[in-house]
Design a protein around this motif. Sequence first.
Motif: not given
Length: 296
Positions: A163-178
């Motif tokens: 969550a911190q990386t998303l905001l500080t480093q402009d990163v997107r993440v891909w998750v398979f919620p199943e």
Amino acid sequence: MELWPGAWTLLLLLFLLLLFLLPTLWFCSPSAKYFFKMAFYNGWILFLAVLAIPVCAVRGRNVENMKILRLMLLHIKYLYGIRVEVRGAHHFPPSQPYVVVSNHQSSLDLLGMMEVLPGRCVPIAKRELLWAGSAGLACWLAGVIFIDRKRTGDAISVMSEVAQTLLTQDVRVWVFPEGTRNHNGSMLPFKRGAFHLAVQAQVPIVPIVMSSYQDFYCKKERRFTSGRCQVRVLPPVPTEGLTPDDVPALADRVRHSMLTVFREISTDGRGGGDYLKKQTSGAALTSATWGVGERN
């Protein structure tokens, strides 16, 4: 130590037998063709990872290395005669972090992922992948985030860091919620980690739906032919102002919208349509004939 002449003869005979046997199995046994194709698929990815590692190592562990992996993997769909059609790519937010959630059918999801993967986006993967030889090392260099799903405390800690990386480093993440591959032509219930992550970071969720592979791939039936797959990017779902208490309803709402689109694009004649339409019509005929309704 030298082999005696009879041993060379035996090796030659075995080699000739393989030359005859493998093409015969390929043309006469769909199951053998399935195993050959899957073995080549996994072996080719491991080989490409070997080529990618020294190139990625120049930067070290960096999300920008995902561009290298994507470039090296894009051609695989052509080897298997799989046509990937992307719709809705304009829905990706242009300049902010977000969490991508996608359905998970098989290892072939990699083809659709590479087709639509946005910039500075990395998957969240199970920790076991880290030990998958050259593929694990290449993924690590590309910034893939590994989580030990068996240790809940560690997973929560990693998600907080993400969550911190998303905001500080402009990163997107891909998750398979199943959470695991689903071969039954539908969607499993969603785990809530991705939604907690998005709410904690107050970033949007971008749902991505890949149509059913059932008309060209089925693990249970040992079937793997050519075919079409549609990848649909849905409008982003905002999370601003939401709290952890809102996560269950958020996850259910996103799953419902994804499942609706999955059924739509898997029965419209594109990507999984033919096989799924036969299954659906067969089930409808059975219900009409025997008076048996569908149960949830």
